[in-house]
Write a protein that holds these residues in place. Sequence first.
Motif, PDB file in Angstrom:
ATOM      1  N   THR A   5     -59.349  51.174 -44.728  1.00  0.00           N
ATOM      2  CA  THR A   5     -60.642  50.531 -44.567  1.00  0.00           C
ATOM      3  C   THR A   5     -60.597  49.647 -43.336  1.00  0.00           C
ATOM      4  O   THR A   5     -59.529  49.171 -42.938  1.00  0.00           O
ATOM      5  CB  THR A   5     -61.017  49.688 -45.803  1.00  0.00           C
ATOM      6  N   SER A   7     -62.955  46.402 -41.351  1.00  0.00           N
ATOM      7  CA  SER A   7     -64.080  45.482 -41.411  1.00  0.00           C
ATOM      8  C   SER A   7     -64.090  44.593 -40.178  1.00  0.00           C
ATOM      9  O   SER A   7     -63.028  44.230 -39.659  1.00  0.00           O
ATOM     10  CB  SER A   7     -64.002  44.633 -42.689  1.00  0.00           C
ATOM     11  N   SER A   9     -67.823  46.900 -40.142  1.00  0.00           N
ATOM     12  CA  SER A   9     -68.105  48.245 -39.661  1.00  0.00           C
ATOM     13  C   SER A   9     -68.743  48.199 -38.273  1.00  0.00           C
ATOM     14  O   SER A   9     -68.640  49.156 -37.503  1.00  0.00           O
ATOM     15  CB  SER A   9     -69.026  48.983 -40.633  1.00  0.00           C
ATOM     16  N   SER A  10     -69.407  47.099 -37.981  1.00  0.00           N
ATOM     17  CA  SER A  10     -69.952  46.881 -36.646  1.00  0.00           C
ATOM     18  C   SER A  10     -70.075  45.390 -36.393  1.00  0.00           C
ATOM     19  O   SER A  10     -70.125  44.586 -37.338  1.00  0.00           O
ATOM     20  CB  SER A  10     -71.323  47.553 -36.493  1.00  0.00           C
ATOM     21  N   THR A 104     -64.833  50.622 -36.230  1.00  0.00           N
ATOM     22  CA  THR A 104     -65.641  49.413 -36.046  1.00  0.00           C
ATOM     23  C   THR A 104     -66.332  49.521 -34.702  1.00  0.00           C
ATOM     24  O   THR A 104     -65.672  49.637 -33.666  1.00  0.00           O
ATOM     25  CB  THR A 104     -64.769  48.150 -36.078  1.00  0.00           C
TER      26      THR A 104
END
Lengths: 109, 121
Positions: A5, A7, A9-10, A104
């Motif tokens: 994962t 973080s 995502s943007s 990201t």
Amino acid sequence: DIQMTQSPSSLSASVGDRVTIACRASQVISNFLAWYQQKPGKLPTLLIYGTSTLQSGVPSRFSGSGSGTDFTLTISSLQPEDVATYYCQIYSSALRTFAFGPGTKVDVK
Amino acid sequence: QVQLVQSGAELKRPGASLKVSCEASGYTFTEYFLHWVRQAPGQGLEWMGWIDPNTGDTKYAQKFQGRVTMTRDTSINAVYLGLTTLTSDDTAVFYCARDCGRYCASASDYWGQGTLVTVSS
């Protein structure tokens, strides 16, 4: 297979800002953690390998850290040319498999 | 200089099979593993598997097991990606990438230019 994962995502930040991207693995891995940069319409390029070693030619404002399951990519002073999507990638020597994080996307305000 | 040159774009019908090539030059072909990575339109990178060009040994991502085959031809320094039973979900750019092994903790330091595969009826 190992799951990854990332973080956030943007994110959108100003030129000169410090930017941090987190990457988490579903199980403990060794230091086979790499970061890639992919600019729009371009190939991925290797930024960092072995968790924290800068690939030749990569600006020193990029750095990597972490261990176990949690890793971080930091851009110390964001530049306009850093607009890109950043991916972490792990290698599990036990499973002999690789996995990418979901990415990201970094924009400049 | 290291180069990975891939075969050209392809249009496939659903249910068909795919074979993409990646020809390596500028280094000793058998000394570095090669990976295949898929990227669907607007999506992230997805690792498909690796091949050891020296032995032909392979390892595939669980998601593609049974549908993917990676082979090599050491006489022309090429690796191949085979993928069967294509669906529209396989529409993507496929990349080969060199694993630099102990020189950079198994990261991928060189990438092919990508092969766009479109699956459509």
